[in-house]
Enzyme design. Structure first.
Site, PDB file in Angstrom:
ATOM      1  N   ARG A 101      47.472 -13.234  38.836  1.00  0.00           N
ATOM      2  CA  ARG A 101      46.685 -12.605  39.917  1.00  0.00           C
ATOM      3  C   ARG A 101      45.235 -12.524  39.449  1.00  0.00           C
ATOM      4  O   ARG A 101      44.898 -11.727  38.582  1.00  0.00           O
ATOM      5  CB  ARG A 101      47.261 -11.223  40.242  1.00  0.00           C
ATOM      6  N   ALA A 106      50.746  -8.106  22.883  1.00  0.00           N
ATOM      7  CA  ALA A 106      49.699  -7.097  22.997  1.00  0.00           C
ATOM      8  C   ALA A 106      50.121  -5.973  22.067  1.00  0.00           C
ATOM      9  O   ALA A 106      51.165  -5.347  22.287  1.00  0.00           O
ATOM     10  CB  ALA A 106      49.618  -6.595  24.428  1.00  0.00           C
ATOM     11  N   HIS A 144      41.162 -39.990  37.258  1.00  0.00           N
ATOM     12  CA  HIS A 144      40.617 -39.260  36.111  1.00  0.00           C
ATOM     13  C   HIS A 144      39.164 -38.876  36.391  1.00  0.00           C
ATOM     14  O   HIS A 144      38.523 -39.425  37.288  1.00  0.00           O
ATOM     15  CB  HIS A 144      40.707 -40.119  34.849  1.00  0.00           C
ATOM     16  N   GLU A 147      36.308 -39.487  34.981  1.00  0.00           N
ATOM     17  CA  GLU A 147      35.274 -40.531  34.959  1.00  0.00           C
ATOM     18  C   GLU A 147      35.237 -41.255  36.296  1.00  0.00           C
ATOM     19  O   GLU A 147      34.170 -41.528  36.859  1.00  0.00           O
ATOM     20  CB  GLU A 147      35.565 -41.566  33.862  1.00  0.00           C
ATOM     21  N   THR A 181      62.775  -6.879  28.404  1.00  0.00           N
ATOM     22  CA  THR A 181      61.472  -6.681  29.045  1.00  0.00           C
ATOM     23  C   THR A 181      61.633  -6.560  30.560  1.00  0.00           C
ATOM     24  O   THR A 181      60.971  -5.745  31.208  1.00  0.00           O
ATOM     25  CB  THR A 181      60.530  -7.853  28.665  1.00  0.00           C
ATOM     26  N   SER A 208      55.118   0.886  27.076  1.00  0.00           N
ATOM     27  CA  SER A 208      54.158  -0.108  26.567  1.00  0.00           C
ATOM     28  C   SER A 208      53.083  -0.448  27.596  1.00  0.00           C
ATOM     29  O   SER A 208      52.351  -1.428  27.428  1.00  0.00           O
ATOM     30  CB  SER A 208      54.893  -1.384  26.160  1.00  0.00           C
ATOM     31  N   GLY A 260      60.093  -9.683  25.007  1.00  0.00           N
ATOM     32  CA  GLY A 260      59.669  -8.706  24.016  1.00  0.00           C
ATOM     33  C   GLY A 260      59.987  -9.070  22.576  1.00  0.00           C
ATOM     34  O   GLY A 260      60.062 -10.250  22.197  1.00  0.00           O
ATOM     35  N   ASP A 292      60.343  -3.172  32.063  1.00  0.00           N
ATOM     36  CA  ASP A 292      59.046  -3.226  32.755  1.00  0.00           C
ATOM     37  C   ASP A 292      59.126  -3.749  34.188  1.00  0.00           C
ATOM     38  O   ASP A 292      58.158  -3.604  34.940  1.00  0.00           O
ATOM     39  CB  ASP A 292      58.069  -4.144  31.984  1.00  0.00           C
TER      40      ASP A 292
HETATM   41  N1  LIG Z   1      53.215  -5.350  24.200  1.00  0.00           N
HETATM   42  C1  LIG Z   1      53.698  -6.521  24.522  1.00  0.00           C
HETATM   43  O1  LIG Z   1      53.082  -7.550  24.347  1.00  0.00           O
HETATM   44  C2  LIG Z   1      55.041  -6.571  25.144  1.00  0.00           C
HETATM   45  C3  LIG Z   1      55.432  -7.752  25.796  1.00  0.00           C
HETATM   46  C4  LIG Z   1      56.717  -7.798  26.326  1.00  0.00           C
HETATM   47  C5  LIG Z   1      57.558  -6.695  26.191  1.00  0.00           C
HETATM   48  N2  LIG Z   1      57.113  -5.586  25.587  1.00  0.00           N
HETATM   49  C6  LIG Z   1      57.993  -4.439  25.420  1.00  0.00           C
HETATM   50  O2  LIG Z   1      59.086  -4.851  24.587  1.00  0.00           O
HETATM   51  C7  LIG Z   1      60.246  -4.130  24.964  1.00  0.00           C
HETATM   52  C8  LIG Z   1      61.361  -5.120  25.222  1.00  0.00           C
HETATM   53  O3  LIG Z   1      61.644  -5.796  24.026  1.00  0.00           O
HETATM   54  P1  LIG Z   1      63.146  -6.009  23.543  1.00  0.00           P
HETATM   55  O4  LIG Z   1      63.104  -6.543  22.165  1.00  0.00           O
HETATM   56  O5  LIG Z   1      63.885  -4.749  23.803  1.00  0.00           O
HETATM   57  O6  LIG Z   1      63.719  -7.035  24.585  1.00  0.00           O
HETATM   58  P2  LIG Z   1      63.484  -8.567  24.920  1.00  0.00           P
HETATM   59  O7  LIG Z   1      63.164  -9.363  23.711  1.00  0.00           O
HETATM   60  O8  LIG Z   1      62.574  -8.643  26.092  1.00  0.00           O
HETATM   61  O9  LIG Z   1      64.919  -8.924  25.441  1.00  0.00           O
HETATM   62  C9  LIG Z   1      66.051  -8.770  24.636  1.00  0.00           C
HETATM   63  C10 LIG Z   1      67.258  -9.197  25.438  1.00  0.00           C
HETATM   64  O10 LIG Z   1      67.090 -10.552  25.798  1.00  0.00           O
HETATM   65  C11 LIG Z   1      68.282 -11.247  25.709  1.00  0.00           C
HETATM   66  N3  LIG Z   1      68.108 -12.332  24.741  1.00  0.00           N
HETATM   67  C12 LIG Z   1      67.435 -12.255  23.574  1.00  0.00           C
HETATM   68  N4  LIG Z   1      67.459 -13.428  22.957  1.00  0.00           N
HETATM   69  C13 LIG Z   1      68.150 -14.255  23.732  1.00  0.00           C
HETATM   70  C14 LIG Z   1      68.512 -15.602  23.634  1.00  0.00           C
HETATM   71  N5  LIG Z   1      68.158 -16.352  22.578  1.00  0.00           N
HETATM   72  N6  LIG Z   1      69.240 -16.145  24.622  1.00  0.00           N
HETATM   73  C15 LIG Z   1      69.576 -15.419  25.703  1.00  0.00           C
HETATM   74  N7  LIG Z   1      69.279 -14.136  25.851  1.00  0.00           N
HETATM   75  C16 LIG Z   1      68.562 -13.549  24.878  1.00  0.00           C
HETATM   76  C17 LIG Z   1      69.317 -10.303  25.212  1.00  0.00           C
HETATM   77  O11 LIG Z   1      70.066  -9.946  26.344  1.00  0.00           O
HETATM   78  P3  LIG Z   1      71.653  -9.805  26.256  1.00  0.00           P
HETATM   79  O12 LIG Z   1      71.875  -8.615  25.383  1.00  0.00           O
HETATM   80  O13 LIG Z   1      72.067  -9.643  27.665  1.00  0.00           O
HETATM   81  O14 LIG Z   1      72.145 -11.036  25.623  1.00  0.00           O
HETATM   82  C18 LIG Z   1      68.556  -9.125  24.676  1.00  0.00           C
HETATM   83  O15 LIG Z   1      69.189  -7.918  24.898  1.00  0.00           O
HETATM   84  C19 LIG Z   1      59.896  -3.350  26.188  1.00  0.00           C
HETATM   85  O16 LIG Z   1      59.629  -2.030  25.770  1.00  0.00           O
HETATM   86  C20 LIG Z   1      58.644  -3.994  26.697  1.00  0.00           C
HETATM   87  O17 LIG Z   1      57.829  -3.094  27.388  1.00  0.00           O
HETATM   88  C21 LIG Z   1      55.888  -5.491  25.046  1.00  0.00           C
END
Ligand SMILES: NC(=O)c1ccc[n+]([C@@H]2O[C@H](COP(=O)([O-])OP(=O)(O)OC[C@H]3O[C@@H](n4cnc5c(N)ncnc54)[C@H](OP(=O)(O)O)[C@@H]3O)[C@@H](O)[C@H]2O)c1
Length: 400
Positions: free
Chosen positions: A222, A169, A59, A61, A211, A183, A318, A215
């Site tokens: 990084r 974000a 630790h 200390e 996502t 996004s 997402g 993406d």
């Molecule tokens: N601005 C930000 O902070 C940010 C961050 C991340 C992503 N994004 C954007 O968000 C968008 C994606 O979001 P989204 O809502 O479409 O997708 P998502 O939440 O990334 O993924 C949804 C998919 O995940 C699977 N899934 C969801 N819940 C699940 C669970 N409990 N267990 C297992 N599989 C699960 C499902 O696949 P199955 O249908 O195969 O079951 C579903 O189709 C993109 O446009 C990305 O660019 C933005």
């Protein structure tokens, strides 16, 4: 007091120098200081410093005490020697021996502590032991900062489950992507560099299949001047739609890059054993968790992570994943980056949805929120507090 804060600030800096390397131990910093025997106004001199060693080593200390011992000309406590430490010294034997024993044996007569041990079974015990040995102990110097160093450890030690932290974000109107899915990038470079630091802290990151498809992220940390770091990368994909691309076009980077063995696809028995086998043959790990539907339950995932000693998961979305977590009250901590832009489009993706909030009293809130300005953007982060009467809007997720 100003001098105490100055040395405690140095101890905080030392703790931060071992960012993300000490799990399951907390990041702690320690400084040994000699004040002038004749001039109480004169600034003290730092004799030795230490920070928690990686992987369960000594630790902070002990690291500081050992460094001091090796520095012959300055070794030996006087009534003016003080140890500053960001967290209460441990009082249990553990792997490395109790730090309270080492401090008492060193002859140091004054200890200044940032924050108490968050473990309710230990909190205050180290302080009592030092005081019983005749050592003067001060507590609470830069307390919030010292406690805030260890959001993951504090959660683990009190709940024995990983910290689930959601990161978003968004625009000022709370959207994470345009209606087309575009996004990249909502936030600017400084905010994105900050995300890299948090990725370095958390043992694991999680994203949804949507996502990954939209993406194709790398999900590594990084940071300029540091080697690229890859946490465990969870992909939630109940029906293995990302894996179905194995036999068609464009494999996600997470399944092909040099860190692919750090990718874990989390799925259900409904995803298809053929794809599970193919992923494993590629060196990608797969967790098939029991579920009556195609969705993995977050409570089951939490339990599995706890069993695997994964202390914290940084969940980057997402929208679907984050909404489920919110509805199940499974987000423990939120990192919300907000950019100064608006979409003003109902069909742009909202950050989270699926609650029925009829009164302000039903709002989900952040406790002790911290705000940081990062270039043009603002990060608001804090522990998530749910109302007693969290109410779901069943029309939003009627299909599960
Ligand atoms: N601005 C930000 O902070 C940010 C961050 C991340 C992503 N994004 C954007 O968000 C968008 C994606 O979001 P989204 O809502 O479409 O997708 P998502 O939440 O990334 O993924 C949804 C998919 O995940 C699977 N899934 C969801 N819940 C699940 C669970 N409990 N267990 C297992 N599989 C699960 C499902 O696949 P199955 O249908 O195969 O079951 C579903 O189709 C993109 O446009 C990305 O660019 C933005």
């Amino acid at each position: 007091m100003a001098e105490h804060e100055q040395f405690m600030r140095r101890a905080v800096e030392l703790a931060r120098s071992v960012w993300g390397t000490t799990h399951p131990n907390p990041m702690v910093g320690a400084v040994i200081v000699e004040s002038s025997a004749t001039d109480s106004e004169a600034p003290g001199t730092i004799l030795a410093e230490g920070a928690t060693s990686p992987d369960g080593g000594p630790h902070a200390e002990r690291v500081a005490l050992n460094a001091w011992r090796e520095d012959e000309p300055h070794y030996g406590a006087t009534p003016h020697t003080t140890l500053y430490v960001t967290m209460e010294p441990c009082s249990t034997e553990g792997r490395t021996g109790a730090c309270t024993d080492a401090i008492i044996a060193s002859g140091i007569r004054r200890v200044v502590v940032g924050t108490l041990d968050p473990n309710p079974a230990h909190a205050g015990r180290g302080i009592d032991i030092l005081r019983e040995a005749g050592i003067e102990v001060m507590t609470g110097i830069l307390e919030a900062e010292c406690r805030g160093l260890n959001i993951i450890f504090n959660h683990w030690i009190t709940t024995h489950t990983p910290l689930f932290a959601a990161k978003t974000a968004t625009t000022l109107d709370g959207r994470i992507a345009c209606r087309t899915g575009d996004s990249r990038w909502i936030t600017g470079e400084v905010a994105r560099a900050d995300v890299m630091r948090w990725r370095r802290l958390f043992p694991a990151i999680a994203v949804g299949a949507g996502t990954v498809m939209q993406d194709n992220p790398r999900l590594t940390s990084r940071i300029e001047g540091e080697e690229e770091w890859c946490p465990i990368r969870f992909v939630f994909d109940g029906l293995l739609s990302t894996a179905s691309r194995l036999s068609t076009r464009g494999l996600p980077a997470l399944y092909t890059d040099e860190f692919k063995h750090r990718t874990i696809v989390v799925t259900t028995p409904h995803g298809g054993l053929g794809y599970v086998r193919q992923l494993r043959e590629r060196g990608v790990q797969v967790w098939v968790l029991p579920s009556p539907t195609q969705r993995v339950g977050w409570a089951e995932f939490r339990q599995k992570c706890a069993g695997e000693q994964i202390f914290g998961v940084y969940i980057e979305g997402g929208a679907q994943i984050l909404s489920q977590l919110l509805r199940e009250a499974q987000i423990d901590y939120l990192f919300s980056y907000q950019a100064p832009m608006l979409f003003g489009d109902d069909r742009a993706k909202p950050m989270m949805r699926g609650l029925r909030t009829e009164r302000l009293g039903q709002a989900v809130r952040l406790a002790e929120p911290l705000h940081t300005i990062l270039g043009d953007d603002v990060l608001t982060r804090g522990r998530v507090v749910y109302p007693n009467d969290l109410s779901l809007d069943e029309t939003v997720f009627s299909h599960g």
